[in-house]
Design a protein around this motif. Structure first.
Motif, PDB file in Angstrom:
ATOM      1  N   MET A 151      10.674 -25.474  36.564  1.00  0.00           N
ATOM      2  CA  MET A 151       9.492 -25.495  35.699  1.00  0.00           C
ATOM      3  C   MET A 151       8.900 -24.100  35.512  1.00  0.00           C
ATOM      4  O   MET A 151       8.296 -23.812  34.481  1.00  0.00           O
ATOM      5  N   PHE A 152       9.081 -23.226  36.500  1.00  0.00           N
ATOM      6  CA  PHE A 152       8.638 -21.843  36.312  1.00  0.00           C
ATOM      7  C   PHE A 152       9.444 -21.185  35.195  1.00  0.00           C
ATOM      8  O   PHE A 152       8.905 -20.364  34.440  1.00  0.00           O
ATOM      9  N   ARG A 153      10.729 -21.524  35.085  1.00  0.00           N
ATOM     10  CA  ARG A 153      11.524 -20.966  33.989  1.00  0.00           C
ATOM     11  C   ARG A 153      11.003 -21.469  32.638  1.00  0.00           C
ATOM     12  O   ARG A 153      10.959 -20.714  31.658  1.00  0.00           O
ATOM     13  N   PRO A 207      13.261 -30.087  32.203  1.00  0.00           N
ATOM     14  CA  PRO A 207      14.158 -30.772  33.149  1.00  0.00           C
ATOM     15  C   PRO A 207      13.610 -32.123  33.576  1.00  0.00           C
ATOM     16  O   PRO A 207      12.384 -32.307  33.665  1.00  0.00           O
ATOM     17  N   PRO A 208      14.484 -33.088  33.854  1.00  0.00           N
ATOM     18  CA  PRO A 208      14.025 -34.377  34.383  1.00  0.00           C
ATOM     19  C   PRO A 208      13.473 -34.207  35.792  1.00  0.00           C
ATOM     20  O   PRO A 208      13.725 -33.201  36.455  1.00  0.00           O
ATOM     21  N   LEU A 209      12.757 -35.200  36.262  1.00  0.00           N
ATOM     22  CA  LEU A 209      12.095 -35.113  37.561  1.00  0.00           C
ATOM     23  C   LEU A 209      13.101 -34.940  38.703  1.00  0.00           C
ATOM     24  O   LEU A 209      12.806 -34.276  39.696  1.00  0.00           O
ATOM     25  N   ARG A 210      14.307 -35.479  38.537  1.00  0.00           N
ATOM     26  CA  ARG A 210      15.319 -35.361  39.601  1.00  0.00           C
ATOM     27  C   ARG A 210      15.795 -33.918  39.766  1.00  0.00           C
ATOM     28  O   ARG A 210      16.393 -33.581  40.792  1.00  0.00           O
ATOM     29  N   GLU A 211      15.554 -33.061  38.769  1.00  0.00           N
ATOM     30  CA  GLU A 211      15.936 -31.655  38.863  1.00  0.00           C
ATOM     31  C   GLU A 211      14.770 -30.764  39.285  1.00  0.00           C
ATOM     32  O   GLU A 211      14.915 -29.555  39.364  1.00  0.00           O
ATOM     33  N   ARG A 212      13.617 -31.364  39.549  1.00  0.00           N
ATOM     34  CA  ARG A 212      12.431 -30.599  39.935  1.00  0.00           C
ATOM     35  C   ARG A 212      11.664 -31.342  41.021  1.00  0.00           C
ATOM     36  O   ARG A 212      10.454 -31.547  40.945  1.00  0.00           O
ATOM     37  N   ARG A 213      12.401 -31.736  42.058  1.00  0.00           N
ATOM     38  CA  ARG A 213      11.821 -32.582  43.094  1.00  0.00           C
ATOM     39  C   ARG A 213      10.713 -31.865  43.871  1.00  0.00           C
ATOM     40  O   ARG A 213       9.872 -32.518  44.502  1.00  0.00           O
ATOM     41  N   ASN A 245      11.069 -40.637  34.738  1.00  0.00           N
ATOM     42  CA  ASN A 245      10.456 -39.324  34.936  1.00  0.00           C
ATOM     43  C   ASN A 245       8.963 -39.415  35.259  1.00  0.00           C
ATOM     44  O   ASN A 245       8.527 -40.376  35.870  1.00  0.00           O
ATOM     45  N   VAL A 246       8.193 -38.409  34.847  1.00  0.00           N
ATOM     46  CA  VAL A 246       6.789 -38.322  35.264  1.00  0.00           C
ATOM     47  C   VAL A 246       5.994 -39.511  34.760  1.00  0.00           C
ATOM     48  O   VAL A 246       5.093 -40.006  35.445  1.00  0.00           O
ATOM     49  N   ARG A 247       6.312 -39.998  33.576  1.00  0.00           N
ATOM     50  CA  ARG A 247       5.593 -41.152  33.033  1.00  0.00           C
ATOM     51  C   ARG A 247       5.761 -42.369  33.948  1.00  0.00           C
ATOM     52  O   ARG A 247       4.789 -43.078  34.240  1.00  0.00           O
TER      53      ARG A 247
END
Length: 378
Positions: A146-148, A307-313, A354-356
């Motif tokens: 998410m920083f990217r 990215p989906p949530l699984r890639e930003r745990r 995801n986040v929703r």
């Protein structure tokens, strides 16, 4: 450990620089010419390039030009001989941090290197803070992925280019669009959101471009349409991959000319920045004949993949705390007690929505809580 690449055709100079920098705590790599330096950098990046000016083949200035094309943020210090000040000034203009004259003083060398690295470190920290601020207005994150995204938003927000946001459902594409607007020069101008699936196909053209009174049955008064509503500001086209082919053709014309024509009305110009979003793979849609290739290239000036949530745990603990606090306040439960095992269950789940999906689950848990306690049965 900080890595420095020393580039000089004289082995004795490379030896001296290597020993001095080693003694000062740096990891040092060497290259005998600019071509070799480029090969080494392609294999492994370094924090600083310390290069001689005059070398056989490519000069130090040529190396600097090449690096600034491929690695704009590469930290670079030039070593020059007496009488080469003109080249040193040119190096600074090209983006070198500083230059050191031969014969160099060891204390001056190490001081310049350390000052350059500290300045670069502060610039990086500042860039990350600006990026976090750009996206942090609308989203909560701590993950590198998410920083990217945040860094891309910080760079493009104020440059008025068209942005295409891609990502799975529930990842927060509309929040990214909002973050771009809030960090842009159009933040005080209209921000119009339009869902390409929320309007019936027979009303799409009128909804986007407007219509005059009496232009068709039921048009009892004129309407400006989304483009006119967003004039001077930003139009967010959500689920752009669902737009029918006839509407894609009309949208392409607007993007090419900046002109709209309401149904039954005259052509007029609008000043609108477009941000589009989709959960579809538009390249696949193009191959299947469902999306115009020329429209894709018009929309895909800058692409932001969310990215989906699984890639930003790494973001899950922050999101879990945020949503529990949000719904505790909404439902007036008071401070919530959440057992560690329930936190762990939430943090380790896959969340395909995801986040929703995560937010809705926590909303439900909070609504079902008893006396401020989230129980395992909930």
């Amino acid at each position: 450990m900080v890595r420095v690449l020393v580039v000089d055709d004289e082995s004795s100079v490379r030896f001296t620089l290597r020993e001095v920098l080693h003694d000062d705590g740096f990891e040092v790599d060497e290259a005998a010419n600019a071509e070799e330096a480029l090969e080494r950098l392609a294999q492994q990046p370094v924090d600083l390039v310390l290069s001689d000016l005059a070398m056989p083949g490519m000069s130090g200035l040529d190396l600097l030009r090449e690096l600034k094309e491929s690695r704009p943020d590469q930290l670079f210090i030039l070593i020059t001989a007496h009488g080469s000040e003109r080249h040193a000034v040119e190096a600074i203009k090209l983006g070198a941090y500083d230059y050191i004259k031969k014969p160099f003083d060891i204390d001056e060398l190490t001081l310049t290197v350390r000052r350059a690295l500290r300045t670069h470190e502060l610039a990086e920290e500042n860039r990350k803070l600006r990026a976090q601020l750009a996206l942090g207005r609308t989203m909560i994150f701590a993950s590198p992925a998410m920083f990217r995204v945040a860094e891309t938003i910080e760079r493009v927000a104020d440059r008025d280019v068209t942005v295409l946001i891609t990502g799975e459902s529930g990842t927060g594409k509309e929040l990214v669009a909002e973050a771009i607007v809030l960090a842009s020069g159009r933040k005080r101008a209209p921000f119009v959101r339009f869902s390409c699936v929320a309007v019936p196909e027979n009303l799409l053209e009128a909804a986007l471009f407007g219509h005059e009174k009496g232009a068709f049955t039921g048009a009892d008064r004129a309407r400006p349409g989304c483009f006119r509503d967003a004039d001077g500001g930003t139009l967010f086209l959500d689920e752009i991959g669902e737009l029918p082919m006839f509407a894609q053709t009309k949208l392409l014309r607007v993007l090419q000319s900046g002109e709209i024509q309401p149904i039954g009305g005259r052509v007029s110009r609008v000043d609108v920045r477009i941000i589009a979003a989709t959960n579809r793979d538009l390249r696949e849609e193009i191959s299947a004949g469902r999306f115009r290739e020329d429209l894709f290239y018009r929309l895909n000036v800058v692409s932001v993949r969310l990215p989906p949530l699984r890639e930003r745990r790494e973001d899950l603990p922050l999101l879990i705390d945020h949503f529990f606090a949000k719904y505790a306040e909404r439902f007036r439960t008071g401070p919530l007690t959440i057992p560690a095992e329930i936190r762990q269950t939430l943090a380790s789940a896959e969340w395909p929505g995801n986040v929703r999906e995560l937010e809705h689950a926590i909303e439900r848990l909070t609504a079902l809580s008893r006396a401020g306690v989230i129980e395992e049965i909930d």
